[in-house]
Design an enzyme around this catalytic site. Structure first.
Site, mmCIF file in Angstrom:
data_model
loop_
_atom_site.group_PDB
_atom_site.id
_atom_site.type_symbol
_atom_site.label_atom_id
_atom_site.label_comp_id
_atom_site.label_asym_id
_atom_site.label_seq_id
_atom_site.Cartn_x
_atom_site.Cartn_y
_atom_site.Cartn_z
ATOM 1 N N THR B 180 0.858 -1.183 0.000
ATOM 2 C CA THR B 180 0.000 0.000 0.000
ATOM 3 C C THR B 180 0.893 1.232 0.000
ATOM 4 O OG1 THR B 180 -0.051 0.069 2.394
ATOM 5 C CG2 THR B 180 -1.786 -1.173 1.312
ATOM 6 N N GLU B 325 -5.790 -3.761 -0.609
ATOM 7 C CA GLU B 325 -6.307 -4.829 0.256
ATOM 8 C C GLU B 325 -7.467 -5.587 -0.396
ATOM 9 O OE1 GLU B 325 -5.580 -1.775 1.047
ATOM 10 O OE2 GLU B 325 -4.610 -1.631 3.000
ATOM 11 N N LYS B 436 -13.976 16.590 11.877
ATOM 12 C CA LYS B 436 -15.074 16.472 12.827
ATOM 13 C C LYS B 436 -15.191 17.799 13.545
ATOM 14 C CE LYS B 436 -17.888 13.122 14.466
ATOM 15 N NZ LYS B 436 -17.640 11.898 15.213
ATOM 16 N N TRP B 441 -19.567 15.543 10.968
ATOM 17 C CA TRP B 441 -18.574 15.294 9.946
ATOM 18 C C TRP B 441 -18.647 16.321 8.829
ATOM 19 C CZ3 TRP B 441 -19.189 9.276 9.268
ATOM 20 C CH2 TRP B 441 -18.293 8.630 10.128
#
Lengths: 542, 542
Positions: B180, B325, B436, B441
Site C-alpha cells: 500500500t 487490500e 469532525k 462530519w
C-alpha cells in the site's frame, strides 16, 4: 493473507441488498406468482429456520424432488448456506433409480413437489432408509402414507419467519450433489463444494461462458434437478438479473407466454424444448421479441433449427457442452471476434460445434489405445480429458468408478471429440457408443444426425453390432415420420451422398420409438442389449 | 470430490491454446513491438527456465521495478506459475520507500526497467539486503554498479528457450504481492494467493464488474505496479482479448495514437490521465472511434469530464473503487437496467459515485463511535467495511496493523462513505482525513471537488486544523490556475452556494502546489504536519 472462504453466502447477500426490488417470477401448478429478491431473502431465512427446527444441521443432506419454481429456488440457498447439502433428485427417474439414489445419498429430509413427485415418493417410501421428515413444496399437504412427519412448505415458512444467522462456512463444505444419469451401471453421485459452486457460477457469468448481465431476464428451462439448472440460479442471482422459473413440465405455449409476458432475454435447455417452441411459434404466428439468446446443451441442436431461430425470430442459439462431473457448462460455441469475415455457412459450422473450453479449465484429446494426444486438426478424434477447479476429481463413495474415470487429475469425459485449429470442440460420439469397424472409428452421432435430417425420419439411433470380420458394424434404428414409408435401402442411398461406403449401416430396423434414458437421451445400452442379433449385420456372401 | 486448486495456470493455458493468433502490443523505450499469445506462451516458458537457472525456486520472491510492457507481462505469468511470488514495486516511490519495501519483502531477484528504475536501483543498492541477481528488462545491460550478477532479459530468454513443466500448485501459494502507498506509517505489504488471483480475475471479467470480452482490445494504463494493473493482465488473457501495453510514462499523444492504431475498446487508469487525453483530443481535433469505455479509479473523475467524454467522443467512463487490500476493483458504478427512465442528471449522479459492490463481496457501513451500522439513505456517513474471497485478512508481517485494520473478518477500508437506497457507494472522505467539527462530519473530498470546480482553482486540498471550541475546523490549500488571482473570501462565497456555513473552510491558503504521495494522491498527512498552525482557524472575537 488469504481472503475469506469461497462460499455461496455473497450470492444471496448481493441480490438481497443491491437488488431488493428486482423480481423473481415462478409458475407453479397453482398459477404464476412473483415477488422481489427482498422477499426471496426473507423466505430463504424462514426456510433455514424451519429446516433447523426439523433437525437439519451442518452436514445434513436435503433431497429435493421438484421442478423449477420459487420454492425450489429458495432451497437452493437456504440448504447450502446453513451448512447442509442440497441433493437434487431427477423427478423423471424410474422408481428403482429414485430409491437407489435417495438411499445412496442417505438424504435426511426430502422436499417434494405435489403431484407426480409425491406419488413417486409414496411408491418407493417403504424402501427408503434415511428420510426423517418430508416437506411438500406447496400451500397444503396431501394425504401421504409415510411413517414420518409431513409438512406443508408454506406452513413451515409462516411459522418460522425471522432472520437466520448465516454461519461462516468452510469452502470445502459440500453445498450440493447431483447424480449422473447412469447410462452404464448404477447412477454415480457428484458432490459440489461451496468453492466449486462459487468458481463455476462466476465462470458462467463471464462473457466467455454465458455472459449473464444485470439487465437480462433469465428463464432456466433446464430442470433444477439437472446439474443445478446449469448454475443459472446462482449466476443470475449474483448479477441481480430478473429470473423466471417455468414450473412443472412446461409446454411450448407456457414457455412462449412466459417469454412474452416477462420479457425473457436469455433462456436455456435441451434441443427438444426449443424445437417444440419453434413449431409453436410457426403454427401460431407468434414472436418473442425480447428473447436474444438460447443456450442449448445435453445434445446438439440441428443446424436448420439454429438458422431458423436466428433468421425468423432474431434469436441466437449458443451451443454449450458439459457434464454432471464438470458442474454443467464446460464449453460454449460462439464465433471469435476474429471470424467476423466468415460467411454464414462457415459461422454455422463453428456454432454447430460445442465450442471453446470455458475459463478455468484445461483439456487434452487422447487416443487411449495409442496412448498419445491427437492433433487439433478438426479431423483426428480422441477422448476429451478435462481438469480444473470446477471439475470433480472423485465420485461419491465409488472408488471403482474413480479408478476408471479419472487419470492423473484429469477427468476422462467419455466424449469422443475432434478439435479444430481454432480450438473448437466437436463431440462426435460417446466413447461407449463409438463403432470400431475394421480398426477405424465410425461416429454414431454423425450418422444419426444425418438420418434425422431426412424428411421421412422422426428419430434414429445407430449402434454397433458384433461382426466376425470387421469386429463391429453399424446398425440403425429408425422411427418413420407420420405417413412416411421410406425403406432402409433408400436411407442407405441417402447417407451414401455424405459418408464413405464402409460407414453405411448394414441394416436399418424400423421401430415405433427409440428407448430413452431418464434425461431423454437415446438409451443405446438398452438398444444394444435388446438387439444383439448377428443377422442384423451384412456378411459377405450371405 | 473437490476440483483442482484455483491457480493461474489455466489463464495462460487458455490464451496460448485457444487464442494463439491474437495479439499483444507493447510500447517500450525502443518503440512499439507486437507478438501473438502463442509467442507470449513461448517466452513465458523461456523466462521460467531462465529464472530457474538463476536459482528462483518455489517460494522465492521476484521483485519488479517496471512499467507496462510485454516483458513485465511475461513476468506476471512465469513467476507465479513456477511457484514463486511476483512482487511489483512502484517505480515512482522515494528511494527510502523503495529500499524499505524491497528489504521488507526480502526479494530474491529483481527485474528492472532500463532508465529511471535502474538509476533508482543503483542509488539504493548498498542498502538492499536480499537480491542475489538483477535482470534488466531490455535487450542489453547498462553498466550497473552492483555486486551481484546482472543479465539482459533478452539474452536470458534466448539462452533458455523450451517448454517449462508447470507444476501443480497449491492454491494457497502466494502468487503476487503489492505494498500500500503508506499514507500513514510504513508501507504495508499485501500478499495475494493463487486462489485470490483466480477469484478476482474471474470477478473482474463478469458484466457486473469490468465486463471484459474476447472482442475487446484492452489497454491497461494503470501501472502494472498498482495492484496488478487492476487485474487486467489476467482477465484479458483468460478471455483471449487483444492487449496493448503503453510502456514507460505514456503521455496523452502516445495513448491516443495507441488507441487509434490498435483499435483499443477498453482502457483504465486514474482521472489525471484521462483529463490530459481529453485536452489533447480537443486541442488536436482528434477522435478515438474504437474506444467504448474507460474505467477510472484511484479518485473520482469530475462529472464535467465524464459528460464531455460521452457527449463529444462517445466514450463511457465507469467509476470503480478498490484498494490494495481488495486486489483493486471492489465496486463499479453503472446505472442499473431499472434506471432506464432516469434523466441525464440523475444518471450522472449515480455514475459519479463509486457504485455497486462487486460479485463475491459483502459490506457494511459502520459509525465506529456509535458502534452501529448506518442506514443506506444516501446521507448517513460511516466507515466502509468489506469482506470476501478477494479481500485480504492480514498484512505481511505487520501484526500491529492487523489488529487495527481488521475486525471479525472484515477489512476496515478507512473510506468514509454513504450508500443510497439503490446500494450505490459514495466515498465522501478518508477516515483519517475526515473533519469532525462540533460533533459533525465535514467531507474534505466534497469541499475539494467543489473548489476544483471553480475556474480559478487548479488544485485544492482540505484538511482539519485543531480548534479550541469546535475541536476541528477545515482549512483549504489551493493552487491558483495560471493567470488567476482569486481570493479566499471569493472561494468561500462560491462554496456557500452549496454547503452550510459551518462547512466553509476557515481559511484558504494559496500554495504553489499541493504535496503528493507516490501514487499521486494529495499528501494530507504532510499538509497537516506542515501547517499545524492555530492561527489558520477563525476564532470568534479574534
Amino acid at each position: 493473507m488469504a481472503g475469506s472462504d469461497l462460499t455461496l453466502r455473497p450470492f444471496l447477500w448481493r441480490a438481497a441488498n443491491l437488488f431488493p426490488e428486482k423480481e423473481v417470477v415462478s409458475r407453479t401448478h397453482r398459477g404464476r406468482e412473483r415477488y422481489t429478491y427482498g422477499a426471496f431473502d426473507d423466505r430463504v431465512n424462514a426456510l433455514a429456520n424451519a429446516l433447523d427446527a426439523l433437525g437439519v444441521g451442518p452436514g445434513a443432506r436435503v433431497g429435493t424432488l421438484g421442478w423449477n419454481h420459487h420454492r425450489h429456488f429458495e432451497a437452493y440457498y437456504a440448504v447450502p448456506l446453513m451448512g447442509a447439502q442440497l441433493h437434487t433428485v431427477n423427478v423423471q427417474l424410474s422408481d428403482d433409480h429414485t430409491e437407489y439414489i435417495v438411499n445412496d445419498a442417505a438424504d435426511d429430509l426430502l422436499l417434494v413437489d405435489p403431484g407426480g413427485p409425491v406419488e413417486t415418493l409414496e411408491r418407493v417410501w417403504d424402501d427408503l432408509e434415511s428420510p426423517r421428515a418430508v416437506v411438500v413444496m406447496d400451500e397444503e399437504t396431501p394425504a401421504l402414507d409415510v411413517d414420518v412427519s409431513v409438512h406443508a412448505y408454506e406452513d413451515l415458512l409462516a411459522d418460522h419467519a425471522g432472520a437466520y444467522g448465516w454461519p461462516d462456512l468452510d469452502e470445502s463444505q459440500p453445498a450440493a450433489m447431483c447424480y449422473t444419469s447412469g447410462t452404464t451401471g448404477r447412477p454415480k453421485g457428484v458432490e459440489y463444494t461451496h468453492k466449486m459452486m462459487y468458481a463455476h457460477a462466476m465462470m458462467v457469468m463471464t462473457p466467455a461462458a454465458l455472459d449473464v448481465a444485470e439487465g437480462d431476464v433469465v428463464m432456466p428451462v433446464v430442470p433444477m434437478f439437472h446439474v443445478n439448472s446449469w448454475e443459472f440460479p446462482f449466476a443470475a442471482t449474483m448479477i441481480g438479473a430478473k429470473q423466471v422459473y417455468p414450473g412443472p413440465s412446461p409446454d411450448a405455449e407456457t414457455l412462449v407466454s412466459l417469454i412474452r409476458d416477462e420479457g425473457v432475454t436469455l433462456t436455456a435447455g435441451v434441443p427438444t424444448v426449443w424445437i417444440n417452441v419453434l413449431d409453436y411459434l410457426d403454427e401460431h404466428d407468434e414472436s418473442v421479441p425480447s428473447l436474444e439468446r438460447i443456450v442449448v446443451g445435453g445434445s446438439a441442436a440441428p443446424e436448420a433449427v439454429m438458422r431458423r431461430y436466428e433468421d425468423e425470430y432474431g434469436v441466437v442459439i449458443d451451443h454449450a457442452w458439459g457434464m454432471t462431473e464438470t458442474m454443467s457448462i464446460g464449453s460454449v460455441s460462439r464465433p471469435k471476434s476474429t471470424m467476423a469475415g466468415l460467411d454464414s455457412d462457415e459461422i454455422y459450422a463453428k456454432r454447430a460445434k460445442q465450442g471453446l473450453l470455458s475459463p478455468g479449465l484445461e483439456m487434452k484429446v487422447v487416443d487411449a489405445e495409442a496412448g498419445e494426444r491427437v492433433p487439433w486438426d478438426g479431423e483426428s478424434a480422441g477422448e476429451l480429458y478435462v481438469r480444473g477447479a470446477t471439475v470433480t476429481r472423485a465420485y461419491y463413495d465409488r472408488p471403482e468408478a474413480n479408478a476408471e474415470e479419472f487419470e492423473d487429475g484429469w477427468l476422462k469425459t467419455g466424449d469422443i471429440v475432434t478439435v479444430d485449429g481454432d480450438g473448437y470442440i466437436d463431440v462426435v460420439d460417446r466413447a461407449k457408443d463409438v463403432i470400431k469397424s475394421g480398426g477405424e472409428w465410425i461416429s454414431s452421432i454423425e450418422l444419426e444426425n444425418a438420418l434425422m435430417g431426412h424428411d421421412a425420419v422422426a428419430e434414429a439411433a445407430v449402434v454397433a453390432v458384433d461382426h466376425a470380420k470387421w469386429r463391429e458394424r453399424p446398425v440403425a434404428y429408425a422411427v418413420r415420420a407420420a405417413g412416411e414409408d421410406v425403406t432402409g435401402a433408400k436411407l442407405r442411398e441417402f447417407l451414401a451422398d455424405d459418408f464413405p461406403t464402409w460407414w453405411l449401416p448394414d441394416n436399418v430396423v424400423f421401430v415405433e420409438s427409440v428407448p430413452k434414458t431418464a434425461t431423454g437421451k437415446f438409451d443405446k445400452k438398452r438398444l444394444r442389449e435388446e438387439t444383439d442379433d448377428p443377422d442384423l449385420v451384412w456378411t459377405p456372401g450371405k
